[in-house]
Structures are given as C-alpha cells and as structure tokens.
Motif scaffolding. Sequence first.
Motif, short mmCIF file in Angstrom:
data_model
loop_
_atom_site.label_atom_id
_atom_site.label_comp_id
_atom_site.label_asym_id
_atom_site.label_seq_id
_atom_site.Cartn_x
_atom_site.Cartn_y
_atom_site.Cartn_z
N ARG A 11 -33.80 48.16 47.44
CA ARG A 11 -34.69 47.12 47.85
C ARG A 11 -33.85 46.57 49.19
O ARG A 11 -32.91 47.39 49.61
N ASP A 12 -34.23 45.67 49.79
CA ASP A 12 -33.37 45.23 51.16
C ASP A 12 -31.84 44.98 50.80
O ASP A 12 -31.52 44.21 49.86
N PRO A 13 -31.09 45.73 51.37
CA PRO A 13 -29.76 45.69 51.22
C PRO A 13 -28.97 44.20 51.34
O PRO A 13 -28.14 44.12 50.72
N LEU A 14 -29.69 43.25 52.05
CA LEU A 14 -29.07 42.01 52.37
C LEU A 14 -29.96 40.85 51.33
O LEU A 14 -29.71 39.93 51.99
N ASP A 15 -30.52 41.09 50.43
CA ASP A 15 -31.07 40.39 49.56
C ASP A 15 -30.24 39.79 48.55
O ASP A 15 -31.04 39.22 47.66
N GLU A 16 -29.08 40.03 48.48
CA GLU A 16 -28.42 39.55 47.21
C GLU A 16 -26.90 39.52 47.57
O GLU A 16 -26.47 40.22 48.60
N LEU A 17 -26.11 38.39 47.06
CA LEU A 17 -24.63 38.17 47.30
C LEU A 17 -24.12 39.12 46.16
O LEU A 17 -24.44 39.02 45.04
N ILE A 18 -23.30 40.02 46.79
CA ILE A 18 -22.85 41.16 45.88
C ILE A 18 -21.07 40.85 46.12
O ILE A 18 -20.47 41.37 47.24
N VAL A 19 -20.40 40.54 45.17
CA VAL A 19 -18.83 40.36 45.51
C VAL A 19 -18.40 41.80 44.28
O VAL A 19 -18.58 41.52 43.02
N PRO A 20 -17.78 42.81 44.78
CA PRO A 20 -17.65 43.76 44.08
C PRO A 20 -16.12 43.39 43.24
O PRO A 20 -15.52 42.61 43.32
N ASP A 21 -15.99 44.37 42.20
CA ASP A 21 -14.89 44.35 41.31
C ASP A 21 -13.57 44.08 42.15
O ASP A 21 -13.28 44.96 43.15
N GLY A 22 -12.66 43.17 41.49
CA GLY A 22 -11.51 43.01 42.10
C GLY A 22 -11.31 41.96 43.50
O GLY A 22 -10.30 41.97 43.93
N THR A 23 -12.30 41.56 43.78
CA THR A 23 -12.20 40.81 45.16
C THR A 23 -11.46 39.53 44.64
O THR A 23 -11.82 38.86 43.85
N GLU A 24 -10.78 39.12 45.70
CA GLU A 24 -9.85 37.91 45.60
C GLU A 24 -10.11 36.95 46.90
O GLU A 24 -10.29 37.49 48.14
N THR A 25 -10.00 35.82 46.78
CA THR A 25 -9.74 34.78 47.85
C THR A 25 -8.36 34.61 47.89
O THR A 25 -7.68 33.91 46.86
N GLN A 26 -7.53 34.88 48.76
CA GLN A 26 -5.97 34.94 48.86
C GLN A 26 -5.73 33.84 49.98
O GLN A 26 -6.10 34.11 51.13
N GLU A 27 -5.38 32.73 49.82
CA GLU A 27 -5.08 31.53 50.88
C GLU A 27 -6.48 31.55 51.68
O GLU A 27 -7.33 30.85 51.03
N ARG A 28 -6.36 31.75 52.80
CA ARG A 28 -7.81 31.76 53.67
C ARG A 28 -8.27 32.99 54.08
O ARG A 28 -9.14 32.99 54.88
N ASP A 29 -8.17 34.19 53.30
CA ASP A 29 -8.91 35.16 53.24
C ASP A 29 -9.69 35.68 52.09
O ASP A 29 -9.32 35.37 50.97
N VAL A 30 -10.74 36.45 52.31
CA VAL A 30 -11.28 36.98 51.11
C VAL A 30 -11.09 38.61 51.37
O VAL A 30 -11.17 39.07 52.33
N VAL A 31 -10.50 39.13 50.26
CA VAL A 31 -9.96 40.54 50.25
C VAL A 31 -10.48 41.47 49.22
O VAL A 31 -10.72 40.97 48.24
#
Length: 284
Positions: free
Chosen positions: A5-25
């Motif tokens: 479907r539309d590739p931007l119709d969902e928030l997808i946070v992949p495995d192992g994603t982290e918020t580190q201080e002020r960054d999304v990694v």
Amino acid sequence: MAFSRDPLDELIVPDGTETQERDVVTDGDVLVGGRSTVEFGVRGRNVLAGEGAEFGGAIEADGDCRLDMWCDVADNVLVGQDAYIGERVHVGGRLKVAGDLDIGDDVEIEDGFEANGWIVIRNPMPTIVFLFVYLKHLLLIGEDDTAQQLVSELLEDDEDAEAEPLVIPQNATVGDDAWRVSTPATIGDDCRLHGNVRAETIDVGTACNIFGSLRARGDITVGDDTRIHGDVTTRNGDVELGSETRILGDVSCGDLELGPDAEVDGTIRAAGEITMGTTEREQE
C-alpha cells in the motif's frame, strides 16, 4: 522492503531503534513524509525527507541525504556519500558532504558547506516525492510486482538493504513529548523510545522500553517483556499485553488480554472481557 500500500501511510519504527539524547538512531534508512516535524536529530543510512519537513537537530547519513524544497534542519547535515538539497532549504549549521552535492536555488546554510566531489547548483528533482507518487500509482493500477521490482533495484547495491527503514508519515510530529500520527503505528523489537505514542492503532514489539504512554483509536498490542512507562488507552479498541509485559500506569480499553505474568501497576478499566493467560506450568 515490500510495499502492499502507500509506503507513507504508517509510522514504522524498525527493530533496535533508539532515542539517544537528542537523536533518533537506526541502522536502516530514514524516510520522512512532507510537512512532518521531527524534533530530534536523525542518524541512519540514507535520509530522505519530503517537502517542508522540519528537523530539530542534526542529520547524519552514512549514505545519501535527499532534502526536498522548504525543508528546515536546525543543526548540521553530515553526509557520507552524495547529497541532494532542494530549493529554499535551510540548514542551521554546516553542510558537509563526502561525495557529490546537487543543490537548488535560495538554499541557506548558516555555517557554510563543503563537498569532496562535484558541486552542481540547480533545482534537483524532489526524489522522495517522485518515488512515492510513482510507487503509489503502480499500486493503484495493480502493478504490485513492478513496484516491488523498482524498490529492489533501488536497494540491490546496498549491503544493508535487509534493514527495515524508519518511516515517518506525512504531517506527523515526533519529539520528546509525543510521537503523533494519524495512521497506524508499528514499533519493532528491542526499541528504546522517549515520548507518548498517539496513533490510529499501535503494535509494539518485544523487549521494548517506551518512556511514555500509548493512546490509540483502535487496538493496541504490546509484545513480550516490554515496559511502558505510562498509561495504555484506546478509545474504541482492545488491548493485548504479552508475557511478562509491565505497564507503569492505567489501562483503559474494550476487551483486555493479559499474557502470563503481565503486570499493570495502575487501574484497569475494561468495558468488555478481561482474559488472563496461563504459563506452561499452570497448563500442566
């Protein structure tokens, strides 16, 4: 990466994603829809942002970086390969590109820029807009195989093509206060995120640590061994909590399914049924 479907119709946070201080990694690509606000900086492989996207920190891309027109980046943009910067983009720090730089008119870079390769000043094609509009058209006319082939060709030379991208839909807001979207949200395994999650539906994977609450219109599913530091609330849906999951707040829903050893520290308000799972020892 398969698109059904539309590739931007969902928030997808992949495995192992982290918020580190002020960054999304994240290990994979970062795709940000137009007119979205990301209050963090982002670090990933390739970073692609649609028209008018805003970033509250720096962008660090190991591969390419493509920013469509009117994007605003509060800090530096550091690119390991090539950069494509659309017209009227604003960069609050320095732009540093290891490869070629394709840059549009009226771009403002407060601390200057440097590129080791070719520098071309023109209006580069808004790549992310073209890519997703074309993919959406293929899907609408039933050319699913063609769409999948296009994505495979784009990623075939990438060693990390198996890594799922971080996808932030259009008009989303992502920050310490909230990850707010009007679409479904899927959060992978082993993620560590700061901020309340607000979405149409929410699916959280295993062994995650979410420093915020979950709120959805529809169903909410939380995987095994995950900890939510806040309430879990759904307006019209059900909640399913996996084994050894802990909710450090209240749960409000229709039906509630509690996995083995799941804990809710606060109050449970369930308009429907409450089902409790059993461990293998209890089943025996």
